[in-house]
Design a protein around this motif. Sequence first.
Motif, short mmCIF file in Angstrom:
data_model
loop_
_atom_site.label_atom_id
_atom_site.label_comp_id
_atom_site.label_asym_id
_atom_site.label_seq_id
_atom_site.Cartn_x
_atom_site.Cartn_y
_atom_site.Cartn_z
N LYS A 60 0.95 -1.32 -0.19
CA LYS A 60 0.04 -0.04 -0.02
C LYS A 60 0.76 1.32 0.07
O LYS A 60 0.55 2.10 -0.80
CB LYS A 60 -0.88 -0.05 1.09
N ILE A 61 2.02 1.14 0.61
CA ILE A 61 2.87 2.40 0.56
C ILE A 61 3.45 2.78 -0.64
O ILE A 61 3.59 3.62 -1.01
CB ILE A 61 3.91 2.26 1.82
N VAL A 62 3.94 1.55 -1.28
CA VAL A 62 4.60 1.80 -2.63
C VAL A 62 3.33 2.25 -3.64
O VAL A 62 3.73 3.03 -4.30
CB VAL A 62 4.92 0.34 -3.19
N ARG A 83 8.45 4.56 -10.04
CA ARG A 83 9.83 4.61 -9.34
C ARG A 83 10.10 3.78 -8.05
O ARG A 83 11.22 3.08 -7.94
CB ARG A 83 10.29 5.96 -9.39
N VAL A 84 9.14 3.75 -7.27
CA VAL A 84 9.40 3.20 -5.84
C VAL A 84 8.98 1.52 -5.97
O VAL A 84 8.07 1.23 -6.25
CB VAL A 84 8.64 3.98 -4.88
N MET A 85 10.01 1.05 -5.48
CA MET A 85 9.62 -0.43 -5.32
C MET A 85 9.47 -0.94 -3.96
O MET A 85 10.06 -0.30 -3.00
CB MET A 85 10.71 -1.48 -6.09
N ARG A 86 9.17 -1.96 -3.83
CA ARG A 86 8.80 -2.66 -2.39
C ARG A 86 10.16 -2.73 -1.31
O ARG A 86 10.13 -2.50 -0.05
CB ARG A 86 8.00 -3.81 -1.99
N ASP A 87 11.22 -3.11 -2.21
CA ASP A 87 12.31 -3.53 -1.51
C ASP A 87 13.17 -2.20 -1.22
O ASP A 87 14.09 -2.35 -0.36
CB ASP A 87 13.15 -4.51 -2.35
N GLN A 88 12.58 -1.12 -1.63
CA GLN A 88 13.22 0.09 -1.40
C GLN A 88 12.66 0.94 0.11
O GLN A 88 13.35 1.87 0.42
CB GLN A 88 13.05 1.27 -2.45
N ILE A 89 11.75 0.33 0.76
CA ILE A 89 11.13 1.01 1.81
C ILE A 89 12.01 1.00 3.11
O ILE A 89 12.19 1.86 3.51
CB ILE A 89 9.82 0.21 2.12
N PRO A 90 12.69 -0.28 3.21
CA PRO A 90 13.50 -0.01 4.44
C PRO A 90 14.88 1.09 4.35
O PRO A 90 15.15 1.87 5.23
CB PRO A 90 14.33 -1.35 4.51
N LEU A 91 15.26 1.06 3.10
CA LEU A 91 16.23 2.15 2.65
C LEU A 91 15.78 3.62 2.90
O LEU A 91 16.33 4.43 3.50
CB LEU A 91 16.97 2.00 1.32
#
Length: 87
Positions: free
Chosen positions: A49-51, A62-70
């Motif tokens: 949902k955030i993505v 542009r934003v992917m799920r694996d970028q959330i922690p970064l």
Amino acid sequence: MFDNDFVILIKKFIGRLMIMLMNAIVLSLVVYIIGYLGGIVVNKLIGQKIVECLNILIGEGRVMRDQIPLICGVLGVFGNFFRLSTK
């Protein structure tokens, strides 16, 4: 050549400056790690949902799920630099 008290004063100043710099580096690293771990938790709970919301907000995919922690870690460090109170 120099007064002994002046040399001691300069050494104390350099020592305190080094402690302040190391404190800033270590504190930033700790805040980043805490933000990164929080981002992992957020990613597991509501990551998709955030993505979707960020991609709608930006207007591109542009934003992917694996970028959330970064992203959470970096935002934590930036937020720590701009806090108003030290309490």
